[in-house]
Design a protein around this motif. Sequence first.
Motif, PDB file in Angstrom:
ATOM      1  N   PRO A 149      48.974  34.211  33.832  1.00 52.54           N
ATOM      2  CA  PRO A 149      47.859  34.791  34.593  1.00 52.54           C
ATOM      3  C   PRO A 149      46.568  34.922  33.794  1.00 52.54           C
ATOM      4  CG  PRO A 149      49.885  36.006  35.017  1.00 52.54           C
ATOM      5  CD  PRO A 149      50.190  35.051  33.901  1.00 52.54           C
ATOM      6  N   ALA A 150      46.680  35.102  32.472  1.00 52.60           N
ATOM      7  CA  ALA A 150      45.481  35.274  31.652  1.00 52.60           C
ATOM      8  C   ALA A 150      44.586  34.040  31.667  1.00 52.60           C
ATOM      9  CB  ALA A 150      45.885  35.616  30.214  1.00 52.60           C
ATOM     10  N   GLN A 151      45.123  32.883  32.049  1.00 48.56           N
ATOM     11  CA  GLN A 151      44.342  31.645  32.055  1.00 48.56           C
ATOM     12  C   GLN A 151      43.640  31.379  33.385  1.00 48.56           C
ATOM     13  OE1 GLN A 151      47.318  28.709  31.064  1.00 48.56           O
ATOM     14  NE2 GLN A 151      47.190  29.098  28.878  1.00 48.56           N
ATOM     15  N   LEU A 152      43.904  32.212  34.401  1.00 49.18           N
ATOM     16  CA  LEU A 152      43.367  31.934  35.733  1.00 49.18           C
ATOM     17  C   LEU A 152      41.844  31.978  35.761  1.00 49.18           C
ATOM     18  CD1 LEU A 152      45.896  33.965  37.921  1.00 49.18           C
ATOM     19  CD2 LEU A 152      45.720  31.482  37.748  1.00 49.18           C
ATOM     20  N   ALA A 153      41.265  33.097  35.301  1.00 51.21           N
ATOM     21  CA  ALA A 153      39.813  33.246  35.346  1.00 51.21           C
ATOM     22  C   ALA A 153      39.134  32.215  34.456  1.00 51.21           C
ATOM     23  CB  ALA A 153      39.417  34.663  34.926  1.00 51.21           C
ATOM     24  N   TRP A 154      39.677  31.992  33.270  1.00 49.66           N
ATOM     25  CA  TRP A 154      39.081  31.012  32.344  1.00 49.66           C
ATOM     26  C   TRP A 154      39.054  29.634  32.981  1.00 49.66           C
ATOM     27  CZ3 TRP A 154      40.623  26.477  30.067  1.00 49.66           C
ATOM     28  CH2 TRP A 154      39.841  26.012  29.008  1.00 49.66           C
ATOM     29  N   THR A 155      40.147  29.244  33.629  1.00 51.67           N
ATOM     30  CA  THR A 155      40.224  27.928  34.266  1.00 51.67           C
ATOM     31  C   THR A 155      39.173  27.797  35.362  1.00 51.67           C
ATOM     32  OG1 THR A 155      42.601  27.830  33.818  1.00 51.67           O
ATOM     33  CG2 THR A 155      41.735  26.323  35.479  1.00 51.67           C
ATOM     34  N   ALA A 156      39.051  28.828  36.203  1.00 46.81           N
ATOM     35  CA  ALA A 156      38.066  28.783  37.284  1.00 46.81           C
ATOM     36  C   ALA A 156      36.643  28.715  36.739  1.00 46.81           C
ATOM     37  CB  ALA A 156      38.240  29.992  38.192  1.00 46.81           C
ATOM     38  N   VAL A 157      36.373  29.421  35.652  1.00 42.89           N
ATOM     39  CA  VAL A 157      35.040  29.391  35.042  1.00 42.89           C
ATOM     40  C   VAL A 157      34.696  27.976  34.600  1.00 42.89           C
ATOM     41  CG1 VAL A 157      33.726  30.084  33.007  1.00 42.89           C
ATOM     42  CG2 VAL A 157      34.927  31.810  34.357  1.00 42.89           C
ATOM     43  N   GLN A 158      35.627  27.300  33.931  1.00 40.74           N
ATOM     44  CA  GLN A 158      35.352  25.941  33.445  1.00 40.74           C
ATOM     45  C   GLN A 158      35.123  24.970  34.598  1.00 40.74           C
ATOM     46  OE1 GLN A 158      34.875  25.980  30.200  1.00 40.74           O
ATOM     47  NE2 GLN A 158      35.617  28.094  30.331  1.00 40.74           N
TER      48      GLN A 158
ATOM     49  N   LEU B   6      35.616  43.627  35.167  1.00 38.84           N
ATOM     50  CA  LEU B   6      34.217  43.454  35.581  1.00 38.84           C
ATOM     51  C   LEU B   6      33.563  42.327  34.794  1.00 38.84           C
ATOM     52  CD1 LEU B   6      31.868  44.413  37.291  1.00 38.84           C
ATOM     53  CD2 LEU B   6      31.335  46.111  35.529  1.00 38.84           C
ATOM     54  N   ALA B   7      33.905  42.209  33.515  1.00 34.99           N
ATOM     55  CA  ALA B   7      33.344  41.131  32.691  1.00 34.99           C
ATOM     56  C   ALA B   7      33.773  39.764  33.207  1.00 34.99           C
ATOM     57  CB  ALA B   7      33.777  41.306  31.232  1.00 34.99           C
ATOM     58  N   GLU B   8      35.030  39.634  33.615  1.00 38.47           N
ATOM     59  CA  GLU B   8      35.506  38.356  34.153  1.00 38.47           C
ATOM     60  C   GLU B   8      34.811  38.043  35.473  1.00 38.47           C
ATOM     61  OE1 GLU B   8      40.087  37.892  32.570  1.00 38.47           O
ATOM     62  OE2 GLU B   8      39.672  39.376  34.143  1.00 38.47           O
ATOM     63  N   GLY B   9      34.608  39.067  36.307  1.00 34.82           N
ATOM     64  CA  GLY B   9      33.894  38.851  37.558  1.00 34.82           C
ATOM     65  C   GLY B   9      32.480  38.348  37.330  1.00 34.82           C
ATOM     66  N   LYS B  10      31.803  38.902  36.336  1.00 38.05           N
ATOM     67  CA  LYS B  10      30.447  38.451  36.015  1.00 38.05           C
ATOM     68  C   LYS B  10      30.448  37.017  35.492  1.00 38.05           C
ATOM     69  CE  LYS B  10      28.452  43.018  35.082  1.00 38.05           C
ATOM     70  NZ  LYS B  10      27.810  43.891  34.078  1.00 38.05           N
ATOM     71  N   LYS B  11      31.450  36.668  34.686  1.00 38.71           N
ATOM     72  CA  LYS B  11      31.543  35.296  34.175  1.00 38.71           C
ATOM     73  C   LYS B  11      31.743  34.301  35.316  1.00 38.71           C
ATOM     74  CE  LYS B  11      33.341  36.298  29.536  1.00 38.71           C
ATOM     75  NZ  LYS B  11      34.506  36.126  28.608  1.00 38.71           N
ATOM     76  N   LEU B  12      32.585  34.681  36.273  1.00 36.42           N
ATOM     77  CA  LEU B  12      32.829  33.801  37.408  1.00 36.42           C
ATOM     78  C   LEU B  12      31.564  33.619  38.246  1.00 36.42           C
ATOM     79  CD1 LEU B  12      36.335  35.159  38.437  1.00 36.42           C
ATOM     80  CD2 LEU B  12      35.850  32.861  37.594  1.00 36.42           C
ATOM     81  N   ALA B  13      30.851  34.717  38.496  1.00 37.32           N
ATOM     82  CA  ALA B  13      29.616  34.632  39.271  1.00 37.32           C
ATOM     83  C   ALA B  13      28.575  33.793  38.542  1.00 37.32           C
ATOM     84  CB  ALA B  13      29.079  36.039  39.545  1.00 37.32           C
ATOM     85  N   ASP B  14      28.485  33.950  37.230  1.00 41.78           N
ATOM     86  CA  ASP B  14      27.533  33.171  36.438  1.00 41.78           C
ATOM     87  C   ASP B  14      27.904  31.691  36.446  1.00 41.78           C
ATOM     88  OD1 ASP B  14      25.316  33.052  34.315  1.00 41.78           O
ATOM     89  OD2 ASP B  14      27.005  32.155  33.244  1.00 41.78           O
TER      90      ASP B  14
ATOM     91  N   PRO C 295      44.583  43.609  48.492  1.00 34.16           N
ATOM     92  CA  PRO C 295      43.942  44.929  48.454  1.00 34.16           C
ATOM     93  C   PRO C 295      44.347  45.763  47.251  1.00 34.16           C
ATOM     94  CG  PRO C 295      44.714  44.432  50.665  1.00 34.16           C
ATOM     95  CD  PRO C 295      45.256  43.359  49.777  1.00 34.16           C
ATOM     96  N   SER C 296      45.527  45.519  46.687  1.00 34.65           N
ATOM     97  CA  SER C 296      45.968  46.284  45.519  1.00 34.65           C
ATOM     98  C   SER C 296      45.286  45.834  44.240  1.00 34.65           C
ATOM     99  CB  SER C 296      47.487  46.153  45.349  1.00 34.65           C
ATOM    100  OG  SER C 296      47.857  44.795  45.153  1.00 34.65           O
ATOM    101  N   ALA C 297      44.633  44.668  44.257  1.00 30.16           N
ATOM    102  CA  ALA C 297      43.961  44.161  43.061  1.00 30.16           C
ATOM    103  C   ALA C 297      42.680  43.432  43.448  1.00 30.16           C
ATOM    104  CB  ALA C 297      44.898  43.234  42.273  1.00 30.16           C
ATOM    105  N   PRO C 298      41.686  44.144  43.979  1.00 29.72           N
ATOM    106  CA  PRO C 298      40.435  43.492  44.380  1.00 29.72           C
ATOM    107  C   PRO C 298      39.602  43.101  43.164  1.00 29.72           C
ATOM    108  CG  PRO C 298      40.235  45.852  44.648  1.00 29.72           C
ATOM    109  CD  PRO C 298      41.663  45.597  44.248  1.00 29.72           C
ATOM    110  N   ALA C 299      38.713  42.145  43.372  1.00 27.63           N
ATOM    111  CA  ALA C 299      37.783  41.741  42.317  1.00 27.63           C
ATOM    112  C   ALA C 299      36.566  42.667  42.355  1.00 27.63           C
ATOM    113  CB  ALA C 299      37.368  40.291  42.504  1.00 27.63           C
ATOM    114  N   ASP C 300      35.785  42.666  41.292  1.00 26.31           N
ATOM    115  CA  ASP C 300      34.608  43.532  41.197  1.00 26.31           C
ATOM    116  C   ASP C 300      33.346  42.698  41.047  1.00 26.31           C
ATOM    117  OD1 ASP C 300      36.016  45.969  41.311  1.00 26.31           O
ATOM    118  OD2 ASP C 300      36.518  45.824  39.188  1.00 26.31           O
TER     119      ASP C 300
END
Length: 293
Positions: A116-125, A158-166, A181-186
């Motif tokens: 799971p730790a690689q999910l946000a990084w992968t989407a950012v790239q 929140l930092a990962e959310g900002k990276k994704l938006a950027d 709903p138990s794990a929403p993004a910010d």
Amino acid sequence: MSAAAEERTGAVVEQLRERIRQLQAAPRGYLATLRTGVAEVDALLPSGGFPLGQALELCGEMASGRTSLALRAVAAAHQERRLCAWVDGPKELYPPAAAAMGVDLSRLLIVRPKVPAQLAWTAVQLARSGAFACVVLDLSQGLAAGGTGKAPGVRLSLAEGKKLADAAFRGGSLLLLLSSPSAPADGVTRLRTESEGAERLSVEVVRSRQGGLGTRAVLPWQALYPALGTEEAAALRLAEELPTGEEDSMPEFYRGRSWERRNGVCGIQGQRPGRDAAMPSFRSRLGGSPPSS
């Protein structure tokens, strides 16, 4: 990794790069918004659809319509001859169901990170590369370890959310986050999807920087599947996101899980599907009559 393995990996990466270059070279017009084709949903946002260059969250329970809406956006990008990517955290995206929604599988890159730790990084790239008009990051629930029950969704910091938006802004991609709903993004615009029984679903804007907060649309399920009949649409919705406790309603083309094959009659103590005998149906593994030999 051996030299031969590295060479094979390099060859595969180069083939992907060449394929992306070929597809990107095709003539295409300017695209600023991906419209799902569902008028009630597209009208919720001031842009008249899902805007490129932004991150948008579809938050809802399983079988609430979030995956169907994401597939509609991907299909819209494919109609414009654009590429899309799907970061499949739960590893449950079923390609035949996606194709039935109008998705061109030859233009869809499906990535399934190991942890799971690689999910946000992968989407950012993927979003930052600029090669994809739409990148879907599925953070929703998946099977827990051992195949029993459901694991909670992955919650981003929140930092990962900002990276994704950027990354979405820099790459000009639409970044769709599928969350529970138990794990929403910010920090991103959020649409909440809810099932209102077998006939209707609702989509509501619960966070937005563009206005329209609290705007809600109620629509029939059939609006998501205009090309299919009522029964076909119901089966397709179950195939996309099967909620806990509805395994008996599973369509015949349901893709079996690896843990089912290990623990079922076709595991180590059984026969090898495709070699010794055909794979038994899911219903026979739930206690129905066993397949004839």
